[in-house]
Design an enzyme around this catalytic site. Structure first.
Site, PDB file in Angstrom:
ATOM      1  N   GLN A 122       0.692  -1.265  -0.019  1.00 22.58           N
ATOM      2  CA  GLN A 122      -0.077   0.114  -0.005  1.00 22.58           C
ATOM      3  C   GLN A 122       1.007   1.307   0.129  1.00 22.58           C
ATOM      4  OE1 GLN A 122      -3.247  -0.156   3.018  1.00 22.58           O
ATOM      5  NE2 GLN A 122      -4.328  -1.311   1.588  1.00 22.58           N
ATOM      6  N   LYS A 171       3.795   6.376   8.923  1.00 24.80           N
ATOM      7  CA  LYS A 171       3.288   5.539  10.044  1.00 24.80           C
ATOM      8  C   LYS A 171       4.070   5.850  11.125  1.00 24.80           C
ATOM      9  CE  LYS A 171       1.281   1.040  11.220  1.00 24.80           C
ATOM     10  NZ  LYS A 171       0.907  -0.298  10.889  1.00 24.80           N
ATOM     11  N   MET A 490     -27.171  14.355 -19.914  1.00 23.60           N
ATOM     12  CA  MET A 490     -26.421  15.477 -20.779  1.00 23.60           C
ATOM     13  C   MET A 490     -25.656  14.743 -22.066  1.00 23.60           C
ATOM     14  SD  MET A 490     -26.139  18.556 -21.361  1.00 23.60           S
ATOM     15  CE  MET A 490     -26.398  19.723 -19.715  1.00 23.60           C
TER      16      MET A 490
END
Length: 630
Positions: A122, A171, A490
């Site tokens: 991550q 972290k 649209m």
């Protein structure tokens, strides 16, 4: 402030303390691995009722909610997300805030400092990914610098042109102990000389501007979102009243002026009012304030306001001469400039104030001949039109915060609703589908005692439909109106108008859920509306409900949003423009005030005067005069 029974303070503690010390009350976010030290610390601060975290169901929901919170309060919105996919899920929202100049402080978790650059689990370089779409960004490498960096980031979100600022916190920084640290507050930072900004304008410039305003017969204010961000809308309206200058707004500038006022000509541009587009095409003095001359406003750029002297006031020097070369470009804070101008006006004994009477009369005639009219039907059994649905919502809930998604419903809402300042919340620059629902959450958190209405389309609503869970968890009372025509409205309109009716992947009914049943699955009240009478009854009884109301309103499938300026055309070349006589011929019910006596001068001949000469291009060869603040 010590919340835990320990003398050890960590980077996460410093962050939470900095948030609370600087008046932050709400955070929107979603936890994950790398940001867990911060969420662990957050637990104690929430237990002490010092701050509230709003748990969303997707990180994009968090940043859109924080964005709307900022728009509704003029305070920075705060957003938390973890590293990797959590951070990248924020990218659309960051870009949205950058385009619309919204102050956001985005705090992301990151892998530990020793793992940065190793492709750890991550790990994503969110600092690098977001560089083009933030005002500034930081990666915290030294925990001791966190207090000062936080306050500086908070300052940067709001100073000058507002925008998003990113702080990426590894972290281990959140876990690292700090023996002591200095307290930094925003007001202390503003006392430092290198952070102070002055926005003064020379007297000669004010005199020159005043002369142009007084001698112009057809002036027009062109107002963007900067007027709201600077809290200058009251002074703008006072200035317009003094000199009797009509006002047109962009999609972002909407709500800065009461659109029922005779000086308002509504929104200009691609789906603007006919009278706004005619006015900007015929004005001889265009005063652009906090606007950026984007393509959806100007149409064919080299013929935009071709007959006018152009003044451009903006806080951001980068916006001056970017799309348009004004005759005068003035850098500064709009509110301070206008206040300075008022001081000068008070000293003038012979103000010329009646020169715009003929101009205002002409604009009033345009309003009468080419009104924005909501389609009405004699029988409640007829299919609902989207326009009359929006008009009824605006009539029944006039003081609400209105959020929208993007598409036809957004343009109809901009044309029809009359919103109070800061109560119009929409994704303008980026045009982000899925913005409306989380934005309604942010507005409701900011103002829990005021009504919030989200107007969405069936396609946009599905983009962030999971945020119904957030509404259910926090028991937020929001009225959600879904204009359901079964299409990407649209997109379908453009395919019909410019792509030979080749409706490629714009039909949405296959696989569409029953929105009323989805609402019920979340424990909310969902209703399917097919008739005008049903809609009236539900809206009149809404206050009796204690929960959010999700209305799935079936509207005409192939209704188009008009008027419309086709790409590459000038603003006075609108398609789908019907005059009052044509509306009556179609048996559309028109308010009595719009019914005019037969008069040839109110028909086609008036349009012949709207041909703009390309030779009168506002792009000039020499550099315009740029007036910097001192």
């Amino acid at each position: 402030m010590i919340l835990k029974n320990t003398c050890v303070r960590t980077g996460a503690y410093v962050l939470m303390d900095s948030l609370v010390q600087n008046g932050v009350q709400h955070i929107f976010g979603y936890p994950g691995g790398a940001i867990l030290p911060i969420y662990d610390e957050l637990y104690y601060w929430e237990e002490a009722n010092l701050i509230q975290h709003i748990l969303v169901r997707h990180e994009q929901g968090a940043i859109h909610a924080a964005d709307a919170y900022a728009r509704a309060t003029n305070k920075p919105g705060i957003c938390f997300a973890t590293s990797g996919p959590g951070a990248t899920n924020l990218v659309t929202g960051i870009a949205n805030a950058k385009m619309d100049s919204i102050p956001l402080l985005v705090i992301t978790g990151q892998v530990g400092r020793t793992f940065i650059g190793t492709d750890a689990f991550q790990e994503t370089d969110i600092f690098g990914i977001t560089l083009p779409i933030v005002k500034h960004s930081y990666t915290i490498r030294d925990t001791n610098l966190l207090p000062e960096i936080f306050v500086e980031a908070l300052f940067l979100t709001q100073n000058g042109r507002p925008g998003p600022v990113l702080i990426d916190i590894p972290k281990d920084v959140g876990l690292e102990p700090i023996i002591s640290y200095p307290y930094f507050k925003l007001e202390e930072l503003l006392k430092k000389e290198n952070y102070r900004t002055e926005h003064l304008i020379k007297s000669s410039v004010l005199k020159m501007f005043g002369f142009q305003v007084q001698t112009s017969g057809q002036p027009l204010f062109y107002v963007g979102g900067g007027i709201i961000r600077s809290n200058a809308f009251k002074t703008l309206n006072q200035l317009a009243k003094i000199f009797q200058i009509p006002i047109t707004t962009t999609l972002m500038g909407k709500s800065s002026v009461n659109e029922k006022d005779y000086l308002s000509v509504g929104m200009l541009g691609m789906h603007g009012t006919a009278y706004a587009n005619f006015a900007v095409s015929q004005c001889d003095l265009l005063i652009a304030v906090g606007a950026r001359f984007d393509d959806r406003v100007t149409g064919k750029l080299n013929e935009f306001a071709a007959n006018a002297q152009v003044f451009h006031f903006d806080i951001d020097n980068a916006e001056l001469n970017k799309n348009c070369y004004p005759n005068y470009a003035i850098v500064g804070d709009l509110r301070k400039i206008f206040l300075q101008l008022f001081k000068k006006i008070r000293l003038i004994s012979d103000l010329l104030l009646n020169q715009t009477i003929t101009w205002l009369d002409r604009i009033e005639r345009w309003k009468e001949v080419y009104p924005i009219v909501s389609y009405s039907y004699n029988s409640v059994s007829k299919d609902l039109s989207p326009q009359e649905t929006i008009a009824l919502v605006g009539k029944q809930i006039p003081n609400a915060f209105f959020t929208t998604d993007v598409g036809q419903h957004q343009m109809w809402s901009a044309q029809i609703l009359n919103c109070q300042p800061k109560k119009w919340i929409t994704s303008a620059g980026l045009g982000t589908m899925g913005f409306g629902l989380p934005a309604a959450i942010g507005a409701k958190i900011a103002h829990p005692n005021q009504e919030v209405v989200c107007i969405s389309g069936d396609s946009s609503f599905q983009m962030n439909i999971q945020e119904l869970g957030t509404i259910a968890q926090y028991q937020l009372k929001i009225t959600i109106v879904i204009l359901n025509n079964g299409w990407q409205g649209m997109v379908r309109q453009w395919q019909e108008s410019f792509y030979g009716n080749r409706f490629s992947n714009s039909y949405m009914k296959n696989g569409m859920p029953e929105f009323s049943e989805v609402a019920k699955a979340y424990g909310l009240l969902g209703l399917k509306i097919n008739k005008f009478g049903e809609l009236i009854q539900v809206l009149e009884n809404r206050e009796k409900q204690e929960q959010s109301l999700i209305l799935d309103v079936n509207v005409l499938e192939k209704e188009n949003c008009y008027p419309m300026v086709s790409p590459g055309k000038t603003n006075d070349q609108m398609i789908g423009l019907s005059n009052i006589g044509e509306l009556k011929d179609l048996n559309i019910l028109v308010p009595e005030k719009f019914i005019q006596p037969k008069n040839e001068s109110l028909g086609k001949p008036i349009l012949e005067s709207f041909t703009i000469s390309a030779e009168k291009d506002i792009t000039i060869e020499k550099e315009p005069q740029i007036i910097m603040m001192i």
